[in-house]
Design an enzyme around this catalytic site. Structure first.
Site, mmCIF file in Angstrom:
data_model
loop_
_atom_site.group_PDB
_atom_site.id
_atom_site.type_symbol
_atom_site.label_atom_id
_atom_site.label_comp_id
_atom_site.label_asym_id
_atom_site.label_seq_id
_atom_site.Cartn_x
_atom_site.Cartn_y
_atom_site.Cartn_z
ATOM 1 N N ASN A 281 1.075 -1.026 0.089
ATOM 2 C CA ASN A 281 -0.002 -0.013 0.045
ATOM 3 C C ASN A 281 0.873 1.343 0.082
ATOM 4 O O ASN A 281 1.554 1.460 1.167
ATOM 5 C CB ASN A 281 -0.985 -0.041 1.312
ATOM 6 C CG ASN A 281 -1.722 1.181 1.438
ATOM 7 O OD1 ASN A 281 -1.702 2.138 0.443
ATOM 8 N ND2 ASN A 281 -2.623 1.398 2.404
ATOM 9 N N LYS B 145 0.093 4.333 -0.314
ATOM 10 C CA LYS B 145 -0.500 5.619 0.261
ATOM 11 C C LYS B 145 -0.346 6.888 -0.692
ATOM 12 O O LYS B 145 -0.251 6.543 -1.827
ATOM 13 C CB LYS B 145 -0.165 5.401 1.552
ATOM 14 C CG LYS B 145 -0.325 4.529 2.611
ATOM 15 C CD LYS B 145 0.032 4.419 4.122
ATOM 16 C CE LYS B 145 -0.198 3.321 4.551
ATOM 17 N NZ LYS B 145 -0.157 3.426 6.316
ATOM 18 N N HIS C 39 -9.598 1.361 4.966
ATOM 19 C CA HIS C 39 -8.440 1.609 5.604
ATOM 20 C C HIS C 39 -8.582 2.532 6.889
ATOM 21 O O HIS C 39 -9.358 3.384 6.501
ATOM 22 C CB HIS C 39 -7.285 2.063 4.651
ATOM 23 C CG HIS C 39 -5.867 2.115 5.191
ATOM 24 N ND1 HIS C 39 -5.459 3.013 6.013
ATOM 25 C CD2 HIS C 39 -5.011 1.321 5.347
ATOM 26 C CE1 HIS C 39 -4.108 2.617 6.594
ATOM 27 N NE2 HIS C 39 -3.669 1.606 5.760
ATOM 28 N N GLU D 183 -6.807 4.990 7.628
ATOM 29 C CA GLU D 183 -6.660 6.339 7.463
ATOM 30 C C GLU D 183 -7.892 6.924 6.857
ATOM 31 O O GLU D 183 -8.298 8.107 7.253
ATOM 32 C CB GLU D 183 -5.443 6.197 6.485
ATOM 33 C CG GLU D 183 -4.098 6.123 7.533
ATOM 34 C CD GLU D 183 -3.086 5.374 6.944
ATOM 35 O OE1 GLU D 183 -2.837 5.634 5.450
ATOM 36 O OE2 GLU D 183 -2.079 5.124 7.332
ATOM 37 N N GLU E 69 -5.483 -4.544 10.559
ATOM 38 C CA GLU E 69 -4.482 -3.693 10.971
ATOM 39 C C GLU E 69 -4.842 -2.759 12.109
ATOM 40 O O GLU E 69 -5.604 -1.921 12.249
ATOM 41 C CB GLU E 69 -4.676 -2.553 9.795
ATOM 42 C CG GLU E 69 -4.374 -3.074 8.410
ATOM 43 C CD GLU E 69 -3.555 -2.186 7.261
ATOM 44 O OE1 GLU E 69 -2.329 -2.487 6.731
ATOM 45 O OE2 GLU E 69 -4.194 -1.133 7.206
ATOM 46 N N GLY F 215 2.627 2.198 10.878
ATOM 47 C CA GLY F 215 3.610 3.422 10.727
ATOM 48 C C GLY F 215 4.323 3.818 12.068
ATOM 49 O O GLY F 215 4.762 4.674 12.276
ATOM 50 N N SER G 270 3.295 -2.077 10.645
ATOM 51 C CA SER G 270 4.892 -2.343 10.692
ATOM 52 C C SER G 270 5.405 -3.550 10.185
ATOM 53 O O SER G 270 6.189 -3.910 10.935
ATOM 54 C CB SER G 270 5.301 -1.939 12.409
ATOM 55 O OG SER G 270 4.770 -0.481 12.455
HETATM 56 P P1 13P Z 1 3.020 0.354 7.721
HETATM 57 O O1 13P Z 1 3.579 -0.861 7.224
HETATM 58 O O2 13P Z 1 3.869 1.581 7.395
HETATM 59 O O3 13P Z 1 2.944 0.184 9.236
HETATM 60 O O4 13P Z 1 1.370 0.661 7.260
HETATM 61 C C1 13P Z 1 0.767 -0.243 7.361
HETATM 62 C C2 13P Z 1 -0.504 0.077 6.544
HETATM 63 O O5 13P Z 1 -1.196 0.888 6.839
HETATM 64 C C3 13P Z 1 -0.724 -0.834 5.214
HETATM 65 O O6 13P Z 1 -2.177 -0.537 4.700
#
Ligand code: 13P
Length: 260
Positions: free
Chosen positions: A9, A11, A98, A100, A170, A176, A216
């Site tokens: 992903n 982003k 997601h 976010e 997640e 992150g 992560s």
């Molecule tokens: P990270 O791997 O940067 O923690 O992000 C995970 C994520 O949100 C994947 O969709």
């Protein structure tokens, strides 16, 4: 037997040239990406880099995904992208719900359910994300929160839809942050999700549902995560932005000095 699925992903990252260069380097890291047909590899670029990524992926078995879509199919919805547009751009999958999007863009479970329906109708495979916050976990509400997200986001789903559905657990506190759920924590939650769906809309088909872990994920933790019986793949953010690190993740590599 559930086929593993590892997805990047990206982003809000990657211009077209960067996406092209990533794919060239990533495919060369993997030597021959068509050699291992036992694994699904997916990349979700931003909309503007979908075409450059698709062109660079030609002749590989790596699939393309959207990161979001509209539940509307066409009309006066400025700025939106439909499921059919994603399919037209070469996507096979799309991430939905997601954290976010839920927390920063006020996406609700009802929105997610409508997006899932739009994707299935367009013959695309939704990757539906669920996850609890740290506060929800520490106050013992994680399972209730996940159950509500699952019930709301998958409303109206039939058992036969399972074939085209992917779920991603997640935990918000692991995204992150560098703080991964332990393999045992992730396994326990994946088993909870599968059992919840088995008792609900999917019935026994839940046994075939693929559930990714995200938060992560790195080259040095992918192997222990993938060794868990209910973890069927990974949804990778930060560590998917470098071709060498994403290649090590799809190979389940660990540093040489890490005991397995
Ligand atoms: P990270 O791997 O940067 O923690 O992000 C995970 C994520 O949100 C994947 O969709």
């Amino acid at each position: 037997m559930r086929r593993p699925i590892i997805a990047a992903n990206w982003k809000l990252n990657m211009l077209r040239q960067e996406a092209h260069d990533f794919v060239v380097a990533f495919l060369s890291e993997l030597n021959n990406p068509t050699q291992d047909a036992s694994l699904d590899i997916v990349i979700a670029p931003p909309f503007t880099a979908l075409d450059a990524t698709r062109q660079a992926l030609t002749a590989s078995n790596v699939a393309l995904a959207g990161q979001n879509l509209s539940f509307e199919s066409s009309g006066a919805f400025t700025g939106e992208i439909s499921a059919e547009m994603l399919r037209d751009a070469g996507c096979r999958y799309c991430i939905v719900g997601h954290s976010e999007r839920r927390s920063l863009f006020a996406e609700t479970n009802t929105d997610v359910a409508r997006k899932v329906r739009a994707l299935l109708e367009a013959d695309l495979q939704p990757i539906v994300c669920v996850g609890e916050t740290l506060d929800e976990r520490e106050s013992g509400r994680d399972q209730a929160v996940l159950a509500a997200q699952l019930d709301g986001s998958l409303e109206g789903l039939e058992p036969e839809d399972t074939r085209n559905l992917i779920l991603a657990y997640e935990p918000v506190w692991a995204i992150g942050t560098g703080r991964t759920a332990t393999p045992e924590q992730a396994q326990a939650t994946h088993a909870f999700i599968r059992n919840h769906l088995r008792a609900g809309p999917l019935g026994d088909q839940a046994k075939t549902l693929r559930i990714q872990y995200g938060g992560s994920v790195k080259p040095d933790n992918i192997r222990t995560l993938m060794a868990q019986p209910d973890i069927d793949g990974a949804l990778v953010g930060g560590a998917s932005l470098r071709p060498d690190s994403f290649a090590r993740i799809v190979r389940f590599d660990q540093p040489e000095n890490t005991p397995s």
